[in-house]
Motif scaffolding. Structure first.
Motif, PDB file in Angstrom:
ATOM      1  N   THR A  72       0.837  -1.196   0.000  1.00  0.00           N
ATOM      2  CA  THR A  72       0.000   0.000   0.000  1.00  0.00           C
ATOM      3  C   THR A  72       0.871   1.245   0.000  1.00  0.00           C
ATOM      4  OG1 THR A  72      -1.687  -1.175   1.246  1.00  0.00           O
ATOM      5  CG2 THR A  72      -1.850   1.212   1.183  1.00  0.00           C
ATOM      6  N   ALA A  73       0.731   2.081  -1.014  1.00  0.00           N
ATOM      7  CA  ALA A  73       1.483   3.334  -1.079  1.00  0.00           C
ATOM      8  C   ALA A  73       0.500   4.466  -1.349  1.00  0.00           C
ATOM      9  CB  ALA A  73       2.533   3.269  -2.182  1.00  0.00           C
ATOM     10  N   SER A  74       0.083   5.146  -0.306  1.00  0.00           N
ATOM     11  CA  SER A  74      -0.837   6.264  -0.435  1.00  0.00           C
ATOM     12  C   SER A  74      -0.775   7.067   0.857  1.00  0.00           C
ATOM     13  CB  SER A  74      -2.270   5.756  -0.664  1.00  0.00           C
ATOM     14  OG  SER A  74      -2.791   5.219   0.540  1.00  0.00           O
ATOM     15  N   PRO A  75      -1.299   8.288   0.858  1.00  0.00           N
ATOM     16  CA  PRO A  75      -1.307   9.053   2.107  1.00  0.00           C
ATOM     17  C   PRO A  75      -2.072   8.365   3.232  1.00  0.00           C
ATOM     18  CG  PRO A  75      -1.712  10.480   0.227  1.00  0.00           C
ATOM     19  CD  PRO A  75      -1.752   9.081  -0.287  1.00  0.00           C
ATOM     20  N   LEU A  76      -2.977   7.451   2.900  1.00  0.00           N
ATOM     21  CA  LEU A  76      -3.757   6.745   3.917  1.00  0.00           C
ATOM     22  C   LEU A  76      -3.200   5.343   4.198  1.00  0.00           C
ATOM     23  CD1 LEU A  76      -7.359   7.755   2.823  1.00  0.00           C
ATOM     24  CD2 LEU A  76      -6.035   8.662   4.731  1.00  0.00           C
ATOM     25  N   ALA A  77      -1.925   5.121   3.831  1.00  0.00           N
ATOM     26  CA  ALA A  77      -1.346   3.786   3.990  1.00  0.00           C
ATOM     27  C   ALA A  77      -1.341   3.334   5.446  1.00  0.00           C
ATOM     28  CB  ALA A  77       0.072   3.765   3.427  1.00  0.00           C
ATOM     29  N   GLN A  78      -1.126   4.273   6.381  1.00  0.00           N
ATOM     30  CA  GLN A  78      -1.053   3.880   7.790  1.00  0.00           C
ATOM     31  C   GLN A  78      -2.369   3.271   8.258  1.00  0.00           C
ATOM     32  OE1 GLN A  78       1.715   3.743   8.874  1.00  0.00           O
ATOM     33  NE2 GLN A  78       2.950   5.593   8.864  1.00  0.00           N
ATOM     34  N   VAL A  79      -3.477   3.771   7.745  1.00  0.00           N
ATOM     35  CA  VAL A  79      -4.774   3.193   8.090  1.00  0.00           C
ATOM     36  C   VAL A  79      -5.016   1.919   7.298  1.00  0.00           C
ATOM     37  CG1 VAL A  79      -7.266   3.576   8.101  1.00  0.00           C
ATOM     38  CG2 VAL A  79      -5.715   5.449   8.698  1.00  0.00           C
ATOM     39  N   ALA A  80      -4.668   1.936   6.015  1.00  0.00           N
ATOM     40  CA  ALA A  80      -4.945   0.792   5.150  1.00  0.00           C
ATOM     41  C   ALA A  80      -4.208  -0.456   5.606  1.00  0.00           C
ATOM     42  CB  ALA A  80      -4.562   1.128   3.707  1.00  0.00           C
ATOM     43  N   ARG A  81      -3.035  -0.286   6.232  1.00  0.00           N
ATOM     44  CA  ARG A  81      -2.265  -1.462   6.651  1.00  0.00           C
ATOM     45  C   ARG A  81      -2.948  -2.241   7.771  1.00  0.00           C
ATOM     46  NH1 ARG A  81       2.462   2.271   5.908  1.00  0.00           N
ATOM     47  NH2 ARG A  81       3.259   1.724   3.850  1.00  0.00           N
ATOM     48  N   HIS A  82      -3.905  -1.640   8.429  1.00  0.00           N
ATOM     49  CA  HIS A  82      -4.669  -2.358   9.448  1.00  0.00           C
ATOM     50  C   HIS A  82      -5.830  -3.151   8.841  1.00  0.00           C
ATOM     51  CE1 HIS A  82      -2.867  -0.687  13.129  1.00  0.00           C
ATOM     52  NE2 HIS A  82      -2.745   0.434  12.462  1.00  0.00           N
ATOM     53  N   TRP A  83      -6.072  -2.949   7.538  1.00  0.00           N
ATOM     54  CA  TRP A  83      -7.298  -3.476   6.946  1.00  0.00           C
ATOM     55  C   TRP A  83      -7.352  -4.996   7.009  1.00  0.00           C
ATOM     56  CZ3 TRP A  83     -12.008  -2.854   6.304  1.00  0.00           C
ATOM     57  CH2 TRP A  83     -12.754  -3.471   5.306  1.00  0.00           C
ATOM     58  N   ALA A  84      -6.240  -5.664   6.759  1.00  0.00           N
ATOM     59  CA  ALA A  84      -6.271  -7.130   6.768  1.00  0.00           C
ATOM     60  C   ALA A  84      -6.709  -7.660   8.126  1.00  0.00           C
ATOM     61  CB  ALA A  84      -4.893  -7.682   6.410  1.00  0.00           C
ATOM     62  N   HIS A  85      -6.261  -7.013   9.200  1.00  0.00           N
ATOM     63  CA  HIS A  85      -6.621  -7.479  10.535  1.00  0.00           C
ATOM     64  C   HIS A  85      -8.078  -7.173  10.854  1.00  0.00           C
ATOM     65  CE1 HIS A  85      -2.170  -6.423  10.949  1.00  0.00           C
ATOM     66  NE2 HIS A  85      -2.242  -7.727  10.823  1.00  0.00           N
ATOM     67  N   VAL A  86      -8.525  -5.972  10.494  1.00  0.00           N
ATOM     68  CA  VAL A  86      -9.898  -5.577  10.802  1.00  0.00           C
ATOM     69  C   VAL A  86     -10.889  -6.391   9.973  1.00  0.00           C
ATOM     70  CG1 VAL A  86     -11.550  -3.670  10.748  1.00  0.00           C
ATOM     71  CG2 VAL A  86      -9.192  -3.255  11.476  1.00  0.00           C
ATOM     72  N   ARG A  87     -10.587  -6.547   8.678  1.00  0.00           N
ATOM     73  CA  ARG A  87     -11.535  -7.231   7.802  1.00  0.00           C
ATOM     74  C   ARG A  87     -11.642  -8.718   8.126  1.00  0.00           C
ATOM     75  NH1 ARG A  87     -11.738  -7.229   1.143  1.00  0.00           N
ATOM     76  NH2 ARG A  87     -13.637  -8.471   0.980  1.00  0.00           N
ATOM     77  N   TYR A  88     -10.520  -9.349   8.480  1.00  0.00           N
ATOM     78  CA  TYR A  88     -10.514 -10.808   8.616  1.00  0.00           C
ATOM     79  C   TYR A  88     -10.423 -11.299  10.056  1.00  0.00           C
ATOM     80  CZ  TYR A  88      -9.754 -10.591   3.591  1.00  0.00           C
ATOM     81  OH  TYR A  88      -9.898 -10.327   2.252  1.00  0.00           O
ATOM     82  N   CYS A  89     -10.545 -10.390  11.016  1.00  0.00           N
ATOM     83  CA  CYS A  89     -10.403 -10.834  12.408  1.00  0.00           C
ATOM     84  C   CYS A  89     -11.572 -11.707  12.867  1.00  0.00           C
ATOM     85  CB  CYS A  89     -10.223  -9.639  13.341  1.00  0.00           C
ATOM     86  SG  CYS A  89     -11.687  -8.644  13.569  1.00  0.00           S
ATOM     87  N   ALA A  90     -12.664 -11.733  12.107  1.00  0.00           N
ATOM     88  CA  ALA A  90     -13.801 -12.578  12.474  1.00  0.00           C
ATOM     89  C   ALA A  90     -14.030 -13.707  11.468  1.00  0.00           C
ATOM     90  CB  ALA A  90     -15.075 -11.737  12.584  1.00  0.00           C
ATOM     91  N   THR A  91     -12.981 -14.095  10.728  1.00  0.00           N
ATOM     92  CA  THR A  91     -13.160 -15.125   9.698  1.00  0.00           C
ATOM     93  C   THR A  91     -12.666 -16.497  10.135  1.00  0.00           C
ATOM     94  OG1 THR A  91     -11.033 -14.562   8.693  1.00  0.00           O
ATOM     95  CG2 THR A  91     -12.996 -13.452   7.823  1.00  0.00           C
TER      96      THR A  91
END
Length: 416
Positions: free
Chosen positions: A20-39
């Motif tokens: 992820t390379a964008s100004p919002l990368a710091q937030v986006a890098r948490h996405w895998a954990h947030v999206r899949y923490c209940a899978t």
């Protein structure tokens, strides 16, 4: 083998840090954990999918299996390598990132092309310190995942056999691991193939090793080469029906284009250069996982950073224009006598609760990386984990990798 949902998400998060390379990368890098923490869940001691993960519509399942397949493959591959090499530590490096520093023929391209589809996912970089010697290995890894059937996973392994053979170092192929995970509600099964190869990347005196890592690697402008006639005969044919005789399932959706792939051939005399590129990518990955993009950027080559004249479709690894995107790393205690530097993400949940995800690196290791002490970090990282195993974690789920990275997930009151 034993693992946990948090460990799978931890490996996925570290592996995808550089994507992820964008100004919002710091937030986006948490996405895998947030999206899949209940899978993922454990039922009767076996890892499986939760009902909500199993009931997704098809196109969401494709993404889910691809992402979880990465996390599962890294867990399995590292465990396999730990059994083969008990005193080694293996770090995951994105193959696109490493190859981009040396090759200009399409490495790092965002577009899905016939060439990019035939490259492997990751390099597992192994380090061993005996006090008198420092040694490095490289293992090529391809990750697959599916919800469809075990037979489909067999077909994925056939295609992976092409992808892992696109790297050569000094004209010889490194060993490889191919892991295809079949995800089902009551059980997750991973199938592994492990073709042999030349597994020594570097071997030498500790002082020479530290001196080598202090030198900044420059970008090369090598080009890939097509597989020659002798090599072309070794590329396996992909069989859509590969698998056990009684296996059933639809035709593969990720079938490789016809023809032999391009080979990334690192010259023999550049083993030291390739070692520097890989170890610096390890350092950058850990720092990005902790949220320190500014320091991580210093470990990348100009082409990896995107500082050269931009090429159409090429991947930029860093985007640091906003000042708040440079670093969000803060200190946090995650267990008794164990502190980490990293980033915290909170998401609201119903009933006044909040999901809290922390990603970081053990504080001492973080300091070594921030000071440019890569050799010291590689030596010390596995020792931190041994010490932590004797500690008592704080509330929530804690996963500490042998690379010193830390993931914690917990549910708290929003007012906390």
């Amino acid at each position: 083998m034993r693992t946990s949902p948090a460990h799978v998400l931890h490996e996925l998060g570290v592996a995808t840090t550089l994507l992820t390379a964008s100004p919002l990368a710091q937030v986006a890098r948490h996405w895998a954990h947030v999206r899949y923490c209940a899978t993922l869940t454990r039922q009767r001691g076996v890892l499986g999918l939760t009902p909500s993960a199993q009931s997704l519509v098809y196109h969401h399942k494709v993404t889910q299996s691809e992402q979880l397949g990465i996390g599962l493959a890294l867990v399995v591959a590292k465990r396999v390598l730990q059994r083969q090499y008990p005193h080694w530590t293996f770090f995951a490096v994105d193959a696109e990132v490493a190859l981009k520093a040396g090759f200009i023929d399409g490495a790092g391209a965002v577009a899905r092309t016939s060439k990019s589809q035939k490259r492997p996912d990751y390099f597992l970089v192994g380090h061993h310190s005996s006090g008198r010697r420092r040694r490095m290995k490289i293992v090529v890894l391809e990750c697959k995942g599916t919800h469809q059937s075990p037979g489909f996973a067999y077909g994925q392994l056939a295609r992976a056999a092409v992808q892992v053979r696109t790297l050569a170092v000094g004209g010889r192929r490194p060993p490889a691991l191919m892991v295809a995970s079949y995800l089902a509600e009551h059980r997750i099964t991973s199938y592994v193939l492990d073709p042999p190869g030349d597994d020594e990347l570097w071997d030498g005196d500790p002082d020479d090793f530290e001196g080598m890592l202090r030198d900044r690697p420059e970008d090369h402008r090598w080009r890939t080469r097509p597989a020659d006639a002798d090599e072309a005969r070794t590329w396996p044919l992909v069989d859509e029906n590969a698998g056990p005789p009684d296996a059933t399932g639809p035709a593969p959706v990720d079938e490789l284009p016809p023809g032999a792939p391009e080979v990334f051939d690192v010259p023999e005399e550049e083993r030291g250069w390739f070692t520097r590129v890989l170890t610096r990518a390890v350092a950058a990955t850990a720092l990005l996982f902790a949220g320190d993009s500014a320091t991580a950027r210093d470990y990348a080559t100009p082409r990896q950073r995107g500082d050269e004249e931009p090429h159409h479709g090429q991947l930029r690894l860093f985007e640091l224009d906003p000042s708040w995107a440079a670093s969000t790393a803060t200190s946090r205690e995650v267990a008794d006598d164990l502190r980490a530097r990293g980033t915290l993400y909170r998401a609201p949940l119903p009933n006044g609760k909040a999901l809290e995800v922390f990603r970081g690196v053990e504080s001492g290791l973080y300091g070594q990386l921030a000071d440019g002490q890569i050799a010291a970090y590689l030596r010390a990282a596995p020792l931190v984990r041994r010490r932590w195993l004797r500690s008592r974690p704080r509330d929530g789920v804690v996963s500490l990798g042998r690379d010193g990275t830390i993931l914690t997930i917990r549910v708290t009151d929003r007012r906390d």
